[in-house]
Design an enzyme around this catalytic site. Sequence first.
Site, mmCIF file in Angstrom:
data_model
loop_
_atom_site.group_PDB
_atom_site.id
_atom_site.type_symbol
_atom_site.label_atom_id
_atom_site.label_comp_id
_atom_site.label_asym_id
_atom_site.label_seq_id
_atom_site.Cartn_x
_atom_site.Cartn_y
_atom_site.Cartn_z
ATOM 1 N N ARG A 22 0.834 -1.200 0.000
ATOM 2 C CA ARG A 22 0.000 0.000 0.000
ATOM 3 C C ARG A 22 0.873 1.256 0.000
ATOM 4 N NH1 ARG A 22 -4.707 1.747 4.408
ATOM 5 N NH2 ARG A 22 -5.073 3.816 3.530
ATOM 6 N N ASN A 36 -10.657 -4.335 -1.285
ATOM 7 C CA ASN A 36 -10.553 -3.335 -2.346
ATOM 8 C C ASN A 36 -9.605 -3.757 -3.459
ATOM 9 O OD1 ASN A 36 -12.275 -1.187 -1.489
ATOM 10 N ND2 ASN A 36 -10.827 -0.694 0.132
ATOM 11 N N CYS A 85 -19.085 -1.990 0.875
ATOM 12 C CA CYS A 85 -18.240 -0.841 1.196
ATOM 13 C C CYS A 85 -18.898 -0.102 2.359
ATOM 14 C CB CYS A 85 -18.107 0.080 -0.013
ATOM 15 S SG CYS A 85 -17.059 1.531 0.256
ATOM 16 N N HIS A 132 -16.518 3.550 -4.701
ATOM 17 C CA HIS A 132 -15.614 4.696 -4.535
ATOM 18 C C HIS A 132 -15.805 5.742 -5.628
ATOM 19 C CE1 HIS A 132 -12.594 2.372 -1.761
ATOM 20 N NE2 HIS A 132 -13.819 2.494 -1.252
ATOM 21 N N TYR A 177 -14.327 10.210 -1.976
ATOM 22 C CA TYR A 177 -13.416 9.782 -3.047
ATOM 23 C C TYR A 177 -13.519 10.680 -4.282
ATOM 24 C CZ TYR A 177 -12.161 5.518 -0.582
ATOM 25 O OH TYR A 177 -11.665 4.640 0.341
#
Length: 420
Positions: A90, A144, A164, A194, A244
Site C-alpha cells: 500500500r 478493495n 463498502c 468509490h 473519493y
Amino acid sequence: MKLTVVGGGSTYTPELVDGFARLRDTLPVGELVLMDPAQDRLDLVGGLARRIFARQDHPGRITTTTDLDRAVDGADAVLLQLRVGGQAAREQDETWPLECGCVGQETTGAGGLAKALRTVPVVLDIAERVRRTNPQAWIIDFTNPVGIVTRALLQAGHKAVGLCNVAIGLQRKFAALLGVEPPEVHLDHVGLNHLTWETGVRLGSPEGEDVLPKLLTEHGDRIAADLRLPRALLDRLGVVPSYYLRYYYAHDEVVRELGTKPSRAAEVAAMERQLLTMYADPSLDEKPALLAKRGGAYYSEAAVELAAALLGGGTPYQVVNTYNRGTLPFLPDDAVIEVQAAVGPQGASPLPVPSVDPLYAGLMANVTTYEDLALEAALHGGRTRVFRALLSHPLIGQYEYAEALTDRLIAHNREHLAWA
C-alpha cells in the site's frame, strides 16, 4: 451458523467481532472462524476476539486457523478482507504515482490498478476453493478495489456481493444531523464503488420524503468540511459526493497535499503496530478507541446486516455492489454498480434508480471502461493491458503518464505478478 473471515488477522477484525457480539439477535453466529496465513497476528487478534465475545456473553465460539479449506468448510458465509502485499505494498501504491504527478491512493488511479492486479488472482483462487469445499456459501467481499474484485467473482460464477462502508457512514452522519435513528434514513446512493453520489436522502422508506435539500441548506458547511470540498460546489451540484470524488474534483490540489506529508499507509502501519501491542494485553476485552482511527467505520454493522439478509434475516434494503442488469441504462448489464438493493437469500436486486445527471453518468461510464480494462489486465496480465487500463483512467489519460506509470507499477509489483 458458521461464518468465516479470510484475512482474520487484520487489525480491522475486532471491529467486526464487536459487531457480531452486539448484533447477535440479527445474526446468531454459532462459530466464527478467523483465517489468516500470518499465525502471529492471528494469535493476537483471535485472543482479543474471544475476550470480546466473553465480555458480551456471546455464546458462539471463535476458532482460528491458517488452513483455508478447513476454515470455509461448512461456512454459511465467507467474508473477504485481505490485503495482498500488506501495508508495504500500500505504501508503494500511494507513493510512486506521485512521481508522475498523479494521485497516489490505494483504490483510485494507478495505485488502485496495482492493488487490483495483485488481488484479483488471489481472491479468485480463494473463491474456487470455497466453491469446491462449500458451494452454497455466500462470499461477501470487503477487499478493495471492491467493484473490480466483485465483478471478477460474479464473472466467474460465484455467489458474491460486494460491500463498502461509505454508504453506511453517510447514513449514520445524516441520521445524526437530522436527529433520527439510522434505519429511518434511506439513501438514493448511485454510482460505482468509490465513485458515488447521494442524490436523495429519504426518511422512513426508499420512497419517503427527500430531505437532501434540507440537509444541504442547514448543514452544508459541515458536510462540505467533512468532504474537504467547497460548500459552493455542493450547492451547485445539489448532491453529496463521496469523499473519493475529491480525487477527481480536486486532483491537482490533492497531489500537492500528498507530496507534503507522510503517506496514509505509513500512518496506518504505525497505528497497526500500536493496535497489535494493545491486542496482546490479556486484560483488553473490547475494541480500543484507537481502532476508530484505523478506518472502516461501521464496517461491522454493514457486514452483519448484509450477511443476515443473505442468510434469510436482517434488513431487506442495503447499499451493495452487484451486477447492473439494466439499473443504469448507460452502463453494460455486467458492470458492477453500487446502489441500494433488495437483499435476500437469492442475492441482491438493485432498486430502480431515477435518471442520472449526465455530469455523473459520464464519469461512471468512463470509470466503468477503466474497470473493464483493469479486470482484463488482472486476469490475463501483460504490459499492454496494464498500459491500456492506465490510459483509460480519467485521472491519468495522457500516454506519457500511462507509459511511466506502467513501468513503475510493474517494477514495484513484480513479485506479485506471475506474468511479470
